[in-house]
Design a protein around this motif. Sequence first.
Motif, PDB file in Angstrom:
ATOM      1  N   GLN A  23       2.812  -0.008   5.944  1.00  0.00           N
ATOM      2  CA  GLN A  23       4.034  -0.687   5.498  1.00  0.00           C
ATOM      3  C   GLN A  23       4.925  -1.030   6.681  1.00  0.00           C
ATOM      4  N   SER A  57       0.838  -1.199   0.000  1.00  0.00           N
ATOM      5  CA  SER A  57       0.000   0.000   0.000  1.00  0.00           C
ATOM      6  C   SER A  57       0.878   1.256   0.000  1.00  0.00           C
ATOM      7  N   ASN A  58       0.216   2.389  -0.111  1.00  0.00           N
ATOM      8  CA  ASN A  58       0.976   3.640  -0.135  1.00  0.00           C
ATOM      9  C   ASN A  58       1.188   4.223   1.254  1.00  0.00           C
ATOM     10  N   SER A  59       0.488   3.642   2.243  1.00  0.00           N
ATOM     11  CA  SER A  59       0.582   4.203   3.592  1.00  0.00           C
ATOM     12  C   SER A  59       1.859   3.749   4.289  1.00  0.00           C
TER      13      SER A  59
END
Lengths: 255, 238
Positions: free
Chosen positions: A49, A43-45
């Motif tokens: 991560q 994910s981008n978070s």
Amino acid sequence: MLDLEGYGYGIIVEGAGVTLFVALSSLFIAVLLGMTAALAKLSNSPTAQAIAGIYTTVIRGVPDLVLMLLIFFGGQIFINNLPDNLLELLLYIGEKTDQGDALKISMAPYLDWGYIDVNPMIAGILTIGFIFGAYMGETFRGAILAVDRGMLEAGTAYGMSKIQITRRILIPQMMRHALPGFGNNWLVLMKATALVSIIGLSDMVRRAGLAAGATREPFKYYLVVALVFLFFTTLSIWFLKWAERRYSVGVRRMS
Amino acid sequence: MDFSVIINELPLYFEGLLLTAQLVPFSLILGFLAAIPVAIMRLSRNPLVNYPAFAFTYFFRGTPLLVQLFLLYAGVGQLDGYSELTKEFDFLKGAYFFALLAFFLNTTAYTAEIFRGAMAETPFGEIEAAKACGMSKWMILRRITIPSALRRALPAYSNEVIFMLHGSALASTITLVDLTGAARIVQSRYYAPFEAFITAGVFYFVLTFLLVWAFRLVEKHFNKHLNRREETIIEVVT
């Protein structure tokens, strides 16, 4: 066949049932956790991560037996101390928000659940699921990355939502790449269930141990247990081979 | 967390560490040496050579290490003639020998399978070249197949080494006081599971990362030729 004396094959069959139940239940938890961890890692978070990264690294750095003992013995203390700790927290929140101990008193009846004995079955299933979730996470992450980007883009081009793309394209496509790693993890997981006998669950290994102690014939009983595990392994390998063929339909290969 | 418990019991943990640090390298070294002939046997087309090796690796990879440990420790000790044997050879007595034996057999089976895979993947051209140079079968094995297979097997083998470290925790189930055994003693003395097992976990974690780091160095050294060369930058003149 080996003569199992008074105990008969009943103990082995019942124990094998417990072993299989623990293995399949923890596999279910491991797949859920693994998929969550894989999606979190991709994910981008940064927070997601980091949490997934710590989870997969720490679990894979510590032996499963140590984790199981920690969760079994520690879980007991944690759950039984939880009401007191929560009440203290509520008191603290109450004081900060000028409500005094009203919050604590209002919640106290809901937190009085008496003494809880942690069931070794639940502790075993949760621990094994938790451990193998980390391994599954790594397998799934690799499999997701192996899916052709173009397929996902095509899904977007058709106007599918993110969930639709995951369900219709990503998961069926990643299965093929995930299967070999998934199969390995399952074989290791099944063998790891033998550890639940150490925390007192009556699986095959523990029952055999008790019978072995009573009859003074440990070699015979443990040999039967080993052969049953070997049987499960063989069955799993056959099934995995079949599944790999099934999910590789339509893949071009050099003849 | 009550750190005084951990500090009081640190000597016990170090004793346990010492045992873990004996069992793991011993069984790994013996297993490594035994795995090479087993892997060669597995590659043979002669069923009399191949099948025994296959049965051995299949059994030890298909059953839990815990069951193997119990089978050897409780089972073999009970067999007739074993107690006679222990009178002659003192070291056969006790849990230490059986833990070492079980770990050794287990890691031999896994390592042999890793080496077999790597040997089977030897590029055909390398063997052809060796044949063209007039090398004998054994010479090809010794000079070409084994060295190149071991290099290719390194990443998978480092995983096996870490599995062995983690598997060695099972020694505590047959009364040995390794790192996990030390933690179990601390747990039973103080009923402090968090202190006891998290401390052991930290020890294992550090050991795991030391191994990962060491293997990265070894890989860097032996697999230099496999690294991609730095790409030459081609300037496009327009």
